[in-house]
Design a protein around this motif. Structure first.
Motif, PDB file in Angstrom:
ATOM      1  N   LEU A  16       9.198   6.864  -1.986  1.00  0.00           N
ATOM      2  CA  LEU A  16      10.515   6.281  -2.228  1.00  0.00           C
ATOM      3  C   LEU A  16      11.032   6.632  -3.619  1.00  0.00           C
ATOM      4  N   ARG A  20      14.984   9.189  -2.776  1.00  0.00           N
ATOM      5  CA  ARG A  20      15.695   7.909  -2.695  1.00  0.00           C
ATOM      6  C   ARG A  20      16.380   7.704  -1.345  1.00  0.00           C
ATOM      7  N   LYS A  75      13.908  -1.991  -1.918  1.00  0.00           N
ATOM      8  CA  LYS A  75      13.771  -1.250  -0.668  1.00  0.00           C
ATOM      9  C   LYS A  75      12.700  -1.795   0.276  1.00  0.00           C
TER      10      LYS A  75
END
Length: 316
Positions: A16, A20, A75
């Motif tokens: 991640l 992105r 996230k």
């Protein structure tokens, strides 16, 4: 019956950080081995998420760790489906409820630079386990692939004691052999090897020799059997049955209550067939159930990690 799973190591946050556009809550084609959907499919109740800085970062700054934690919060843990586990209450809420849990770990303490304030900041932000090195040397210790093969520095031994005082568990995966024994001599708390196998079965340097396995057993730490194919079988072509040989071997040394799993999903680019992502734990469960009792299978899959966390996570 769907078995509960706790997985002691993955590199989702690294992916991640590098890309992105990836989505932990996306489809199975998201580019991640571990996703929320796959955690649900395998009933992974707790996933350890490592903070690992890629080798391209030649000057590691503490801000990188803060960026990783920000990515994790935005996230992974943003909508309540994944609960960050910082204490025993969080752990039991996850184990007894509908949420799934995430425990933050640090893989390589390079950017801490021996600064106790940085260490305490990571603790306050939820980091509960630290592997001091990746494969090479830093200010604290030598990693397993560092040519000189030294142990912990003076500053590094102080760091071990500071982690002990905070209640942060230490991870011996990636340490040089000398550093492993310095950790064993210095640490007060049990320590783990979150993603390492048995060297007697596969001679990769990242695996543990018999004396190291016995020491972790003696200290009642944990050994996270890892799915990295080249840590499972030297000649290639690793299978789930080959993975079980490592469990058999560690159990024969007395480690039934110390064996756990640390998949290393999202940190590898080759996989064991039928164990290629986090949604395939049921394949492993099926193989374990043919060889071990229900109680043993549950220990390996979750109960051994759970009992360690229950004992050493902070109460509040």
């Amino acid at each position: 019956m769907t078995r509960i799973v706790i997985d002691g190591h993955c590199d989702v946050l690294y992916k991640l950080f590098e890309n992105r556009a990836l989505d932990f809550y996306g489809t199975s084609l998201s580019g991640l081995d571990v996703t929320y959907e796959r955690m649900c499919r395998s009933n992974i109740k707790v996933q350890f998420f490592a903070i690992y800085l890629p080798e391209r970062i030649t000057v590691p700054h503490f801000d990188y760790y803060l960026e990783y934690i920000s990515i994790f919060n935005r996230k992974v843990a943003s909508d309540g489906r994944i609960r960050p586990i910082k204490n025993r209450g969080d752990l039991e809420a996850v184990m007894n409820g509908k949420q799934r849990g995430a425990l933050l770990t640090l893989e390589g303490a390079d950017a801490l630079h021996g600064n106790p304030l940085y260490l305490r900041t990571l603790y306050e932000l939820g980091v509960r386990m630290i592997g001091t090195t990746w494969n090479y040397a830093n200010w604290a210790a030598d990693g397993i692939l560092e040519p000189r093969q030294a142990g912990f520095s003076r500053k590094g031994k102080t760091f071990i004691k500071e982690c002990d005082e905070l209640g942060i568990l230490m991870d011996a995966s990636h340490l040089s052999v000398a550093a492993f024994w310095d950790l064993a001599d210095t640490a007060r708390l049990p320590f783990v090897a979150s993603h390492s196998n048995a060297k007697a079965i596969c001679g990769h340097p990242r695996n543990l020799d018999d004396s190291q396995i016995r020491e972790i057993i003696r200290r009642d730490g944990r050994i996270g059997i890892t799915f990295v194919p080249w840590f499972v079988k030297s000649q290639g072509g690793a299978t789930i049955d080959d993975l079980l040989k490592h469990i058999d071997y560690i159990c024969a040394l007395g480690g039934e209550r110390q064996v756990a799993f640390g998949s290393d999903f999202d940190g590898i680019d080759r996989w064991i067939p039928q164990l290629e992502h986090a949604g395939q734990f049921p394949r492993l469960v099926e193989a374990l159930a043919k060889r071990y009792s229900d109680e043993q299978v549950n220990r390996f899959l979750y109960a051994n990690w759970h009992s360690l966390l229950q004992a050493y996570l902070p109460v509040h």
